[in-house]
Scaffold this active site. Structure first.
Site, PDB file in Angstrom:
ATOM      1  N   ARG A 296     -16.342   9.034  62.839  1.00 56.21           N
ATOM      2  CA  ARG A 296     -15.303   8.182  62.275  1.00 56.21           C
ATOM      3  C   ARG A 296     -15.821   6.752  62.236  1.00 56.21           C
ATOM      4  O   ARG A 296     -16.203   6.177  63.264  1.00 56.21           O
ATOM      5  CB  ARG A 296     -14.033   8.283  63.126  1.00 56.21           C
TER       6      ARG A 296
ATOM      7  N   GLN B  13      -6.763   1.798  55.072  1.00 59.08           N
ATOM      8  CA  GLN B  13      -5.868   0.995  55.901  1.00 59.08           C
ATOM      9  C   GLN B  13      -5.104   0.005  55.028  1.00 59.08           C
ATOM     10  O   GLN B  13      -5.554  -0.382  53.964  1.00 59.08           O
ATOM     11  CB  GLN B  13      -6.667   0.233  56.973  1.00 59.08           C
TER      12      GLN B  13
ATOM     13  N   GLU C 298      -7.914   7.371  57.780  1.00 62.08           N
ATOM     14  CA  GLU C 298      -8.139   8.550  58.618  1.00 62.08           C
ATOM     15  C   GLU C 298      -7.621   9.852  57.999  1.00 62.08           C
ATOM     16  O   GLU C 298      -7.422  10.840  58.698  1.00 62.08           O
ATOM     17  CB  GLU C 298      -7.532   8.359  60.019  1.00 62.08           C
TER      18      GLU C 298
ATOM     19  N   THR D  63     -15.102  11.631  54.716  1.00 63.26           N
ATOM     20  CA  THR D  63     -15.697  12.942  55.004  1.00 63.26           C
ATOM     21  C   THR D  63     -15.904  13.725  53.713  1.00 63.26           C
ATOM     22  O   THR D  63     -16.924  14.410  53.550  1.00 63.26           O
ATOM     23  CB  THR D  63     -14.803  13.736  55.968  1.00 63.26           C
TER      24      THR D  63
ATOM     25  N   ASP E   1     -14.901   5.788  47.067  1.00 64.32           N
ATOM     26  CA  ASP E   1     -14.085   5.803  48.287  1.00 64.32           C
ATOM     27  C   ASP E   1     -13.770   4.370  48.669  1.00 64.32           C
ATOM     28  O   ASP E   1     -14.669   3.537  48.800  1.00 64.32           O
ATOM     29  CB  ASP E   1     -14.861   6.511  49.412  1.00 64.32           C
TER      30      ASP E   1
END
Length: 364
Positions: free
Chosen positions: A189, A215, A53, A58, A211
Site C-alpha cells: 500500500r 483521497q 484504498e 493494484t 490512476d
C-alpha cells in the site's frame, strides 16, 4: 507561359481541371478522416476512479504484470522498503489502538518488542529496512493474544488490508537476502499522490490507463484527466462496508464510495461514456460477512449472510444510483490481488471497448 496560353485558349479546360483538383482534395480529406477514425478506433483511454484504498493502484500493477513486462529483479528489490514500511505502519496502528482502547498485552514482555517497532515509526518512509531481529519482534507481537484482540477490532481504527499477509510472512520478508515477490508487490500500500499511466497493446488496440489518487485531497486532479476519456473504470471495495474513511475517521467508506459513484456517473460530461464498475476485494468481503452483517451499512437489508445474496444486493444498490436509464453499467466482481481473476475480467472489459470503439467509428 504555357499555362497562361492554355487558360486564354481553352477556359473550359482550366475550369474542368479546377474541379478535378477540388475533387481530389476532397477525396484526400475523406481518406485522412477515415484513417483518423481507424486510428481513433484503436485507441482506448481508461480512467481509474474511486475512493482511496479501493484497489486502483493494484489494478494498475496487474496491467503491468498481464500486458507489459512485469517487474525486473531490480524493480522488485525497490519494493523492499515499501513492504517493510507497510509492516511498521500496520503494527504501529495496532499498538496505538491498544493504547487508545486501554488494552494490554497477554505477555508483558512484549512491551520491549513494541518499543523496538514503534521506534521505527518516525523514520523516513523510504529508509525503513527491517532486520531479522525486527522480524522476530513482529512475530512475537503478532502471536500475542492482546494484539490479536486489537486486530479483531480493526474496524474502529485505520489499518491496511495487507497487515495479516505481511505479518504471517515476516520471517521471509525480513531475511537479509529478501526480494519481494509479485504477490508481495500486489499487497503493498502506497498512497497515490500523482497521476500514474500504464500503456499496453492488446488485439491491435492501444490502451492507456490512468490512476489518480482517491483521497479527498487528490480528487481535484481528476478533472485534468477527463478529456478524451474512452471509458471510466470505477472501483469500490465491497469489504469496506463496515469501515470508516481515513480522512475523517467518521464517514462510512461504503457511503462515501456510493456518493462518489453517483456524482461521477451522472455527470453530463460522461453521458455517453461507457462505465465499468469493479466491486473489488471480494476475498476479504466473503470472509467478513460471516462475522459482520452488511446491515451495519444497509440496515434495510433482510437477506441472508451468504456471499451471493450480499454481493448482489450491494451491486444493485450501487447500479440504481445511475440516473440515466439508457446508460449501461458493466459490473464485475474482482479480487485485485488475484492475477487470474483480473486477467479474466480484463478480457471481458477489453471486448466491450473493442466493439464500442469500432461502432463509434462507423467501422462495424
Amino acid at each position: 507561359m504555357l499555362k497562361s496560353l492554355m487558360e486564354r485558349c481553352c477556359p473550359g479546360l482550366t475550369e474542368t481541371q479546377g474541379a478535378v483538383d477540388d475533387n481530389y482534395a476532397s477525396m484526400n480529406i475523406d481518406r485522412q478522416l477515415q484513417e483518423w477514425k481507424r486510428k481513433r478506433a484503436k485507441e482506448v483511454h481508461m480512467l481509474l476512479l474511486g475512493p482511496g484504498e479501493s484497489g486502483k493502484s493494484t489494478i494498475l500493477k496487474q496491467v503491468r504484470i498481464l500486458h507489459n513486462r512485469g517487474y525486473t529483479e531490480e524493480e522488485k528489490t525497490q519494493y523492499r522498503v515499501v513492504v517493510h514500511r507497510n509492516i511498521v505502519d500496520c503494527m504501529c496502528a495496532i499498538l496505538t489502538a491498544m493504547e487508545n482502547m486501554g488494552m494490554n498485552f497477554e505477555d508483558a514482555s512484549r512491551i520491549s518488542d513494541a518499543d523496538n517497532i514503534s521506534y521505527l515509526k518516525p523514520c523516513n518512509a523510504f529508509q525503513t529496512l527491517l532486520t531479522p531481529e525486527h522480524g522476530q519482534c513482529v512475530q512475537r507481537l503478532w502471536a500475542d493474544r492482546g494484539v490479536q484482540n486489537a486486530y479483531d477490532m480493526r474496524a474502529d481504527y485505520q489499518i491496511y488490508d495487507c497487515a495479516q499477509y505481511f505479518f504471517e510472512n515476516v520471517e521471509r520478508i525480513t531475511a537479509p537476502n529478501y526480494i519481494p515477490t509479485v504477490d508481495d508487490i500486489l499487497c503493498t500500500r502506497l498512497e497515490t499522490t500523482k497521476i500514474v499511466e500504464a500503456s499496453f497493446t492488446r488485439k491491435d488496440m492501444d490502451f492507456k490507463m490512468y490512476d489518480v489518487g482517491g483521497q479527498r485531497t487528490q480528487r481535484n486532479k481528476w478533472i485534468h484527466c477527463f478529456d478524451n476519456v474512452t471509458a471510466i473504470i470505477f472501483i469500490i471495495a465491497l469489504s469496506e462496508y463496515n469501515l470508516k474513511l481515513a480522512e475523517d475517521n467518521k464517514t462510512n467508506r461504503m457511503e462515501e464510495s456510493m456518493s462518489l459513484f453517483k456524482s461521477i456517473c451522472n455527470l453530463n460530461y460522461f453521458r455517453d461514456t461507457p462505465f465499468i464498475l469493479f466491486l473489488n476485494k471480494t476475498d476479504i468481503f466473503e470472509k467478513k460477512i460471516k462475522h459482520i452483517p452488511i446491515t451495519v451499512a444497509f440496515p434495510e437489508y433482510t437477506g441472508s449472510n451468504e456471499y451471493e445474496s450480499c454481493a448482489t444486493y450491494i451491486q444493485n444498490r450501487i447500479v440504481a444510483l445511475n440516473e440515466n436509464k439508457e446508460k449501461s453499467i458493466f459490473c464485475h466482481f474482482t479480487n485485485a490481488t488475484d492475477t487470474t481473476n483480473i486477467a479474466f475480467v480484463f478480457d471481458a472489459v477489453l471486448e466491450i471497448f473493442l466493439e464500442n470503439n469500432l461502432k463509434a467509428a462507423g467501422l462495424v
